[in-house]
Structure formats: structure tokens, C-alpha cells
Design a protein around this motif. Structure first.
Motif, PDB file in Angstrom:
ATOM      1  N   GLY A   1       0.802  -1.209   0.000  1.00 14.86           N
ATOM      2  CA  GLY A   1       0.000   0.000   0.000  1.00 14.86           C
ATOM      3  C   GLY A   1       0.836   1.259   0.000  1.00 14.86           C
ATOM      4  N   VAL A   2       0.196   2.353  -0.363  1.00 15.07           N
ATOM      5  CA  VAL A   2       0.798   3.682  -0.337  1.00 15.07           C
ATOM      6  C   VAL A   2      -0.224   4.627   0.281  1.00 15.07           C
ATOM      7  CG1 VAL A   2       1.720   5.575  -1.711  1.00 15.07           C
ATOM      8  CG2 VAL A   2       2.181   3.219  -2.395  1.00 15.07           C
ATOM      9  N   VAL A   3       0.222   5.362   1.296  1.00 15.50           N
ATOM     10  CA  VAL A   3      -0.649   6.308   1.983  1.00 15.50           C
ATOM     11  C   VAL A   3      -0.059   7.701   1.827  1.00 15.50           C
ATOM     12  CG1 VAL A   3      -1.624   6.972   4.218  1.00 15.50           C
ATOM     13  CG2 VAL A   3      -1.388   4.548   3.634  1.00 15.50           C
ATOM     14  N   PHE A   4      -0.876   8.622   1.320  1.00  9.72           N
ATOM     15  CA  PHE A   4      -0.480  10.021   1.211  1.00  9.72           C
ATOM     16  C   PHE A   4      -1.070  10.731   2.420  1.00  9.72           C
ATOM     17  CE2 PHE A   4      -0.363   8.341  -3.035  1.00  9.72           C
ATOM     18  CZ  PHE A   4       0.720   8.960  -3.621  1.00  9.72           C
ATOM     19  N   THR A   5      -0.197  11.301   3.254  1.00 12.25           N
ATOM     20  CA  THR A   5      -0.669  12.087   4.387  1.00 12.25           C
ATOM     21  C   THR A   5      -0.456  13.558   4.043  1.00 12.25           C
ATOM     22  OG1 THR A   5       1.366  12.340   5.694  1.00 12.25           O
ATOM     23  CG2 THR A   5       0.164  10.241   5.916  1.00 12.25           C
ATOM     24  N   ASN A   6      -0.804  14.433   4.951  1.00 14.71           N
ATOM     25  CA  ASN A   6      -0.568  15.858   4.712  1.00 14.71           C
ATOM     26  C   ASN A   6       0.895  16.247   4.948  1.00 14.71           C
ATOM     27  OD1 ASN A   6      -1.014  15.315   7.462  1.00 14.71           O
ATOM     28  ND2 ASN A   6      -1.636  17.420   7.867  1.00 14.71           N
ATOM     29  N   ARG A   7       1.763  15.281   5.308  1.00 13.97           N
ATOM     30  CA  ARG A   7       3.178  15.560   5.555  1.00 13.97           C
ATOM     31  C   ARG A   7       4.138  14.720   4.728  1.00 13.97           C
ATOM     32  NH1 ARG A   7       4.057  19.175  10.214  1.00 13.97           N
ATOM     33  NH2 ARG A   7       2.024  19.283  11.165  1.00 13.97           N
ATOM     34  N   ARG A   8       3.689  13.528   4.265  1.00 17.73           N
ATOM     35  CA  ARG A   8       4.604  12.603   3.597  1.00 17.73           C
ATOM     36  C   ARG A   8       3.846  11.522   2.842  1.00 17.73           C
ATOM     37  NH1 ARG A   8       6.553   9.495   9.106  1.00 17.73           N
ATOM     38  NH2 ARG A   8       4.587   9.774  10.182  1.00 17.73           N
ATOM     39  N   ILE A   9       4.618  10.758   2.089  1.00 21.14           N
ATOM     40  CA  ILE A   9       4.115   9.550   1.444  1.00 21.14           C
ATOM     41  C   ILE A   9       4.662   8.380   2.249  1.00 21.14           C
ATOM     42  CG2 ILE A   9       4.105   8.155  -0.657  1.00 21.14           C
ATOM     43  CD1 ILE A   9       4.783  10.778  -2.200  1.00 21.14           C
ATOM     44  N   ILE A  10       3.806   7.443   2.591  1.00 18.48           N
ATOM     45  CA  ILE A  10       4.235   6.268   3.341  1.00 18.48           C
ATOM     46  C   ILE A  10       4.001   5.040   2.465  1.00 18.48           C
ATOM     47  CG2 ILE A  10       3.910   4.871   5.400  1.00 18.48           C
ATOM     48  CD1 ILE A  10       2.860   7.436   6.801  1.00 18.48           C
ATOM     49  N   ALA A  11       5.082   4.323   2.176  1.00 18.09           N
ATOM     50  CA  ALA A  11       5.006   3.108   1.372  1.00 18.09           C
ATOM     51  C   ALA A  11       5.051   1.902   2.297  1.00 18.09           C
ATOM     52  CB  ALA A  11       6.159   3.073   0.382  1.00 18.09           C
ATOM     53  N   ILE A  12       4.115   0.990   2.109  1.00 11.94           N
ATOM     54  CA  ILE A  12       4.014  -0.198   2.949  1.00 11.94           C
ATOM     55  C   ILE A  12       4.241  -1.424   2.074  1.00 11.94           C
ATOM     56  CG2 ILE A  12       2.514  -1.528   4.488  1.00 11.94           C
ATOM     57  CD1 ILE A  12       0.957   1.370   4.575  1.00 11.94           C
ATOM     58  N   ASN A  13       5.283  -2.176   2.396  1.00 19.02           N
ATOM     59  CA  ASN A  13       5.624  -3.381   1.653  1.00 19.02           C
ATOM     60  C   ASN A  13       5.353  -4.576   2.566  1.00 19.02           C
ATOM     61  OD1 ASN A  13       6.735  -5.389   0.111  1.00 19.02           O
ATOM     62  ND2 ASN A  13       8.755  -4.480  -0.025  1.00 19.02           N
ATOM     63  N   VAL A  14       4.309  -5.317   2.251  1.00 18.20           N
ATOM     64  CA  VAL A  14       3.937  -6.478   3.049  1.00 18.20           C
ATOM     65  C   VAL A  14       4.812  -7.651   2.614  1.00 18.20           C
ATOM     66  CG1 VAL A  14       2.066  -8.041   3.685  1.00 18.20           C
ATOM     67  CG2 VAL A  14       1.588  -5.623   3.284  1.00 18.20           C
ATOM     68  N   GLN A  15       5.438  -8.316   3.593  1.00 18.44           N
ATOM     69  CA  GLN A  15       6.395  -9.371   3.290  1.00 18.44           C
ATOM     70  C   GLN A  15       5.973 -10.690   3.908  1.00 18.44           C
ATOM     71  OE1 GLN A  15       9.951  -7.638   4.886  1.00 18.44           O
ATOM     72  NE2 GLN A  15      10.204  -6.249   3.178  1.00 18.44           N
ATOM     73  N   GLY A  16       6.549 -11.760   3.397  1.00 19.36           N
ATOM     74  CA  GLY A  16       6.313 -13.083   3.967  1.00 19.36           C
ATOM     75  C   GLY A  16       5.003 -13.701   3.521  1.00 19.36           C
ATOM     76  N   VAL A  17       4.873 -14.969   3.801  1.00 14.78           N
ATOM     77  CA  VAL A  17       3.682 -15.723   3.407  1.00 14.78           C
ATOM     78  C   VAL A  17       2.455 -15.247   4.167  1.00 14.78           C
ATOM     79  CG1 VAL A  17       2.666 -18.034   3.318  1.00 14.78           C
ATOM     80  CG2 VAL A  17       5.085 -17.726   2.819  1.00 14.78           C
ATOM     81  N   THR A  18       2.604 -14.991   5.448  1.00  9.52           N
ATOM     82  CA  THR A  18       1.456 -14.602   6.268  1.00  9.52           C
ATOM     83  C   THR A  18       1.128 -13.118   6.165  1.00  9.52           C
ATOM     84  OG1 THR A  18       2.820 -14.166   8.215  1.00  9.52           O
ATOM     85  CG2 THR A  18       1.956 -16.415   7.941  1.00  9.52           C
ATOM     86  N   GLY A  19       2.091 -12.311   5.735  1.00  6.66           N
ATOM     87  CA  GLY A  19       1.864 -10.874   5.619  1.00  6.66           C
ATOM     88  C   GLY A  19       1.967 -10.122   6.928  1.00  6.66           C
ATOM     89  N   LYS A  20       2.444 -10.784   7.979  1.00  6.05           N
ATOM     90  CA  LYS A  20       2.574 -10.108   9.276  1.00  6.05           C
ATOM     91  C   LYS A  20       3.761  -9.150   9.295  1.00  6.05           C
ATOM     92  CE  LYS A  20       0.126 -13.409  12.041  1.00  6.05           C
ATOM     93  NZ  LYS A  20      -0.659 -13.009  13.164  1.00  6.05           N
ATOM     94  N   LYS A  21       4.802  -9.464   8.524  1.00  5.62           N
ATOM     95  CA  LYS A  21       5.980  -8.609   8.462  1.00  5.62           C
ATOM     96  C   LYS A  21       5.746  -7.524   7.417  1.00  5.62           C
ATOM     97  CE  LYS A  21      10.947  -8.718   7.781  1.00  5.62           C
ATOM     98  NZ  LYS A  21      12.107  -9.551   7.485  1.00  5.62           N
ATOM     99  N   LYS A  22       6.019  -6.279   7.826  1.00  7.80           N
ATOM    100  CA  LYS A  22       5.807  -5.144   6.926  1.00  7.80           C
ATOM    101  C   LYS A  22       7.012  -4.209   6.968  1.00  7.80           C
ATOM    102  CE  LYS A  22       0.851  -5.345   7.672  1.00  7.80           C
ATOM    103  NZ  LYS A  22       0.861  -6.582   8.410  1.00  7.80           N
ATOM    104  N   ALA A  23       7.442  -3.778   5.793  1.00 11.22           N
ATOM    105  CA  ALA A  23       8.480  -2.753   5.699  1.00 11.22           C
ATOM    106  C   ALA A  23       7.765  -1.443   5.384  1.00 11.22           C
ATOM    107  CB  ALA A  23       9.483  -3.098   4.608  1.00 11.22           C
ATOM    108  N   ILE A  24       7.984  -0.442   6.228  1.00  8.73           N
ATOM    109  CA  ILE A  24       7.308   0.848   6.075  1.00  8.73           C
ATOM    110  C   ILE A  24       8.366   1.915   5.830  1.00  8.73           C
ATOM    111  CG2 ILE A  24       5.839   2.549   7.215  1.00  8.73           C
ATOM    112  CD1 ILE A  24       4.727   0.150   8.868  1.00  8.73           C
TER     113      ILE A  24
END
Length: 124
Positions: free
Chosen positions: A44-67
Motif C-alpha cells: 500500500g501507499v498512503v499520502f498524508t498531509n506531511r509525507r508519502i508512506i510506502a508499505i511493503n507487506v512481506q512473507g507468506v502470512t503478511g505479518k511482516k511489513k516494511a514501512i
């Protein structure tokens, strides 16, 4: 952290702003809020009023996330490629000072002009 050598988010579609809110809310600074939220199947990608936040979901279960937090003040340039007759997707390429270029590919119904207008508002 995002690998800027392969920094590409494909087929982002607009979703409810609440999709990543619980994950990101603890990281927000005072008066920061979500402007718009986009996601692929997992990432996912979230645009806030201060920045862009990129979320990279990792692993089979998706519990690990790189933000990755990408502040608007670090944006040097951006370019858009609008959808055409056969190519229905739009692209937004954003170059960040000292980091590299990220490419966001949006589905046909995404309002890329609105995103660019907001980036311009925050950077100019």
C-alpha cells in the motif's frame, strides 16, 4: 526500507483511508492525517498531509511489513504518464533527494492529477 533500484508499486487502487490507519497512526506526528490511501493486493501507499508512506507487506502470512516514510520536502521532481486508449493505467514517478526515484502505477480509475496537485501544494 524500499529498494530504490526496484522501487515500483504496481496497480494501486484507491481504498478506504482506514485500511492502514491502525498500522500507521502510532507513527504520525501532531496534526498529521491521511489524505488518500491506495493498495495493491498486499502492499500500500498512503499520502498524508506531511509525507508519502510506502508499505511493503512481506512473507507468506503478511505479518511482516516494511514501512518507508518519504517526506514531501525531499521531493525534487515528479512526472506523470496518463492512461491512453489501450494502456488504461497511469504512472507517477517521484524523485527524492538522496534516495532515488519511485514509480507508482495506478489503475484506470485513480485520479493521478489530484495526487499531483497535492504534491505540488506540499512542495511549491
Amino acid at each position: 526500507m524500499i529498494d530504490f533500484e526496484n522501487a515500483k508499486f504496481l496497480k494501486l487502487r484507491r481504498v478506504k483511508d482506514t485500511d492502514f490507519e491502525a498500522l500507521l497512526q502510532p507513527m504520525f506526528v501532531e496534526d498529521e492525517g491521511i489524505v488518500s490511501t491506495y493498495r495493491t493486493v498486499r502492499d500500500g501507499v498512503v499520502f498524508t498531509n506531511r509525507r508519502i508512506i510506502a508499505i511493503n507487506v512481506q512473507g507468506v502470512t503478511g505479518k511482516k511489513k516494511a514501512i518507508t516514510s518519504l517526506p514531501y520536502r525531499k521531493i525534487q521532481t515528479y512526472a506523470i504518464e496518463t492512461s491512453g486508449v489501450l494502456d488504461l493505467d497511469s504512472e507517477l514517478k517521484v524523485t527524492f533527494s538522496g534516495m532515488g526515484t519511485m514509480t507508482f502505477e495506478f489503475t484506470a480509475n485513480a485520479n493521478v492529477a489530484e495526487i499531483c496537485q497535492y504534491i505540488s501544494y506540499c512542495t511549491l
